[in-house]
Design a protein around this motif. Structure first.
Motif, mmCIF file in Angstrom:
data_model
loop_
_atom_site.group_PDB
_atom_site.id
_atom_site.type_symbol
_atom_site.label_atom_id
_atom_site.label_comp_id
_atom_site.label_asym_id
_atom_site.label_seq_id
_atom_site.Cartn_x
_atom_site.Cartn_y
_atom_site.Cartn_z
ATOM 1 N N THR A 193 18.643 4.078 -4.931
ATOM 2 C CA THR A 193 17.427 4.410 -4.191
ATOM 3 C C THR A 193 16.643 3.132 -3.939
ATOM 4 O O THR A 193 16.341 2.390 -4.877
ATOM 5 C CB THR A 193 16.559 5.408 -4.986
ATOM 6 O OG1 THR A 193 17.315 6.599 -5.236
ATOM 7 C CG2 THR A 193 15.309 5.764 -4.215
ATOM 8 N N ASP A 194 16.307 2.867 -2.690
ATOM 9 C CA ASP A 194 15.541 1.672 -2.343
ATOM 10 C C ASP A 194 14.088 1.834 -2.770
ATOM 11 O O ASP A 194 13.503 2.921 -2.620
ATOM 12 C CB ASP A 194 15.606 1.408 -0.843
ATOM 13 C CG ASP A 194 17.004 1.010 -0.390
ATOM 14 O OD1 ASP A 194 17.821 0.629 -1.243
ATOM 15 O OD2 ASP A 194 17.270 1.080 0.826
ATOM 16 N N VAL A 195 13.497 0.737 -3.288
ATOM 17 C CA VAL A 195 12.103 0.764 -3.729
ATOM 18 C C VAL A 195 11.340 -0.373 -3.044
ATOM 19 O O VAL A 195 11.783 -1.523 -3.047
ATOM 20 C CB VAL A 195 11.994 0.595 -5.264
ATOM 21 C CG1 VAL A 195 10.522 0.540 -5.684
ATOM 22 C CG2 VAL A 195 12.705 1.738 -5.976
ATOM 23 N N TYR A 196 10.197 -0.039 -2.476
ATOM 24 C CA TYR A 196 9.312 -1.024 -1.860
ATOM 25 C C TYR A 196 7.963 -0.941 -2.554
ATOM 26 O O TYR A 196 7.387 0.148 -2.683
ATOM 27 C CB TYR A 196 9.139 -0.755 -0.368
ATOM 28 C CG TYR A 196 10.402 -0.930 0.428
ATOM 29 C CD1 TYR A 196 10.670 -2.115 1.095
ATOM 30 C CD2 TYR A 196 11.347 0.096 0.490
ATOM 31 C CE1 TYR A 196 11.846 -2.280 1.828
ATOM 32 C CE2 TYR A 196 12.516 -0.055 1.210
ATOM 33 C CZ TYR A 196 12.760 -1.249 1.877
ATOM 34 O OH TYR A 196 13.930 -1.405 2.595
ATOM 35 N N LEU A 197 7.452 -2.067 -3.025
ATOM 36 C CA LEU A 197 6.179 -2.111 -3.727
ATOM 37 C C LEU A 197 5.100 -2.623 -2.777
ATOM 38 O O LEU A 197 5.212 -3.733 -2.246
ATOM 39 C CB LEU A 197 6.283 -2.996 -4.963
ATOM 40 C CG LEU A 197 5.134 -2.864 -5.947
ATOM 41 C CD1 LEU A 197 5.651 -2.864 -7.376
ATOM 42 C CD2 LEU A 197 4.151 -4.017 -5.751
ATOM 43 N N LEU A 198 4.073 -1.814 -2.553
ATOM 44 C CA LEU A 198 2.987 -2.164 -1.642
ATOM 45 C C LEU A 198 1.808 -2.686 -2.442
ATOM 46 O O LEU A 198 1.245 -1.969 -3.269
ATOM 47 C CB LEU A 198 2.573 -0.947 -0.811
ATOM 48 C CG LEU A 198 3.701 -0.202 -0.090
ATOM 49 C CD1 LEU A 198 3.131 0.932 0.747
ATOM 50 C CD2 LEU A 198 4.539 -1.143 0.760
ATOM 51 N N SER A 199 1.455 -3.933 -2.197
ATOM 52 C CA SER A 199 0.390 -4.597 -2.929
ATOM 53 C C SER A 199 -0.723 -4.980 -1.962
ATOM 54 O O SER A 199 -0.571 -4.900 -0.744
ATOM 55 C CB SER A 199 0.949 -5.843 -3.633
ATOM 56 O OG SER A 199 -0.079 -6.570 -4.279
ATOM 57 N N GLY A 200 -1.843 -5.412 -2.519
ATOM 58 C CA GLY A 200 -2.958 -5.849 -1.681
ATOM 59 C C GLY A 200 -4.278 -5.515 -2.332
ATOM 60 O O GLY A 200 -4.382 -4.603 -3.158
ATOM 61 N N PHE A 201 -5.305 -6.260 -1.947
ATOM 62 C CA PHE A 201 -6.612 -6.095 -2.561
ATOM 63 C C PHE A 201 -7.255 -4.787 -2.119
ATOM 64 O O PHE A 201 -6.828 -4.141 -1.161
ATOM 65 C CB PHE A 201 -7.521 -7.286 -2.218
ATOM 66 C CG PHE A 201 -8.701 -7.436 -3.127
ATOM 67 C CD1 PHE A 201 -8.524 -7.823 -4.445
ATOM 68 C CD2 PHE A 201 -9.983 -7.189 -2.669
ATOM 69 C CE1 PHE A 201 -9.612 -7.962 -5.300
ATOM 70 C CE2 PHE A 201 -11.079 -7.328 -3.509
ATOM 71 C CZ PHE A 201 -10.891 -7.712 -4.825
ATOM 72 N N LEU A 202 -8.313 -4.392 -2.828
ATOM 73 C CA LEU A 202 -9.037 -3.160 -2.545
ATOM 74 C C LEU A 202 -9.487 -3.099 -1.089
ATOM 75 O O LEU A 202 -10.107 -4.024 -0.580
ATOM 76 C CB LEU A 202 -10.264 -3.060 -3.460
ATOM 77 C CG LEU A 202 -9.970 -3.051 -4.965
ATOM 78 C CD1 LEU A 202 -11.219 -3.403 -5.742
ATOM 79 C CD2 LEU A 202 -9.437 -1.700 -5.377
#
Length: 304
Positions: free
Chosen positions: A2-11
């Motif tokens: 299963t492919d996993v993408y992590l979405l990051s970023g400031f508030l």
């Protein structure tokens, strides 16, 4: 796998907008997405928005950072997604207070190492906030910069708020700051899943160890319960008068004359009201620094 993408970023950078867009694109490709969301406060707001996407499995981590106190919970929720549903892609949206490398590290578990293919970190960078990053406190600015530094792909969002000259400057500075991450300029985080998928396939190296800890950041969250409807104009005046250390507000605000509370969102000086058509608990999550004593004060009868 299963492919996993992590979405990051400031508030307030636009991670949830990106998440909703990607869910739609993934489904259009005939794939089955699932979502793991990390909420900073004790109630879920953003996940209610994602919940509008029918038949998309959703797990949540509340009241804690995915990269700090939530590692064991992260494993349990991912395990639940894998065991309970048939999914092709898992999108993980971290809280804006998460260090991306630590969050990525939390996903690497021996429980399901042979079942997940972690594609990388997609960081949403607020273009206007980058220009004014020097106004942040040193610790918060350091987190903001770390989120950008460790991205595998940068989504430079809210470019519609910049002039052409400002946009050129920001793009150049980001390219120099993170030389390895491709940059895509967006408004409302509109970028296709196919682009993200193809771009990350070309990248080979993923960090596997946390570099700094996010545990001691001064960010905190507070839940404000609104006991009666507010005057919309007065409420917005209160919001505009808040200190710069209030980074994000999300919640359901009852408004005089409206039958149901509005979904209210605030990020970086901008407010957004969305009508709700069902009865929601009137509560507001505030995220920022030094917000312990923050309360909404209703106007007196004379002011009314």
């Amino acid at each position: 796998m299963t492919d996993v993408y992590l979405l990051s970023g400031f508030l307030g950078s636009g991670k949830t907008s990106l998440l909703v867009n990607l869910i739609q694109h993934i489904r259009e490709q005939g794939l089955k997405p699932a979502v793991l969301m990390n909420e900073f406060g004790a109630i879920s707001i953003d996940s209610d928005t994602v919940g509008d996407s029918k038949d998309v499995p959703l797990k949540e981590l509340l009241n804690g950072c995915i990269c700090c106190t939530g590692s064991e919970k992260t494993e349990a929720q991912l395990q639940g997604l894998l065991e309970e549903y048939e999914v092709d892609v898992i999108l993980i949206e971290t809280t804006g207070a998460a260090h991306p490398v630590e969050a990525l590290d939390a996903v690497y578990s021996p429980l399901f190492a042979d079942r997940l293919d972690v594609k990388g970190i997609v960081t949403v960078a607020d273009a206007k906030r980058w220009i004014e990053r020097h106004t942040m406190s040193p610790q918060i600015r350091a987190l903001f910069m770390e989120q950008i530094k460790h991205a595998h792909l940068l989504v430079l969002n809210k470019t519609d708020l910049l002039t052409e000259s400002q946009l050129a400057t920001v793009s150049m500075e980001l390219a120099n700051f993170n030389e390895n991450a491709p940059i895509i300029q967006t408004s409302n985080a509109q970028v296709s899943f196919a682009y993200i998928e193809e771009t990350l396939q070309k990248l080979q190296h993923l960090p596997t160890k946390p570099i700094i800890s996010g545990k001691n950041l001064p960010l905190s969250s507070k839940l404000i319960v609104l006991e009666k409807p507010v005057q919309k104009e007065h409420f917005e005046q209160w919001v505009k008068a808040l200190p710069d250390t209030v980074y994000r507000m999300k919640g359901y605000v009852p408004v005089e004359g409206a039958s149901h509370p509005f979904l209210f969102q605030y990020a970086y000086g901008m407010v957004n009201w969305l009508p709700e058509y069902v009865k929601m608990d009137p509560s507001l999550v505030v995220i920022g620094e030094g917000i312990k004593d923050l309360e909404y004060v209703y106007p007196s009868s004379k002011q009314s």
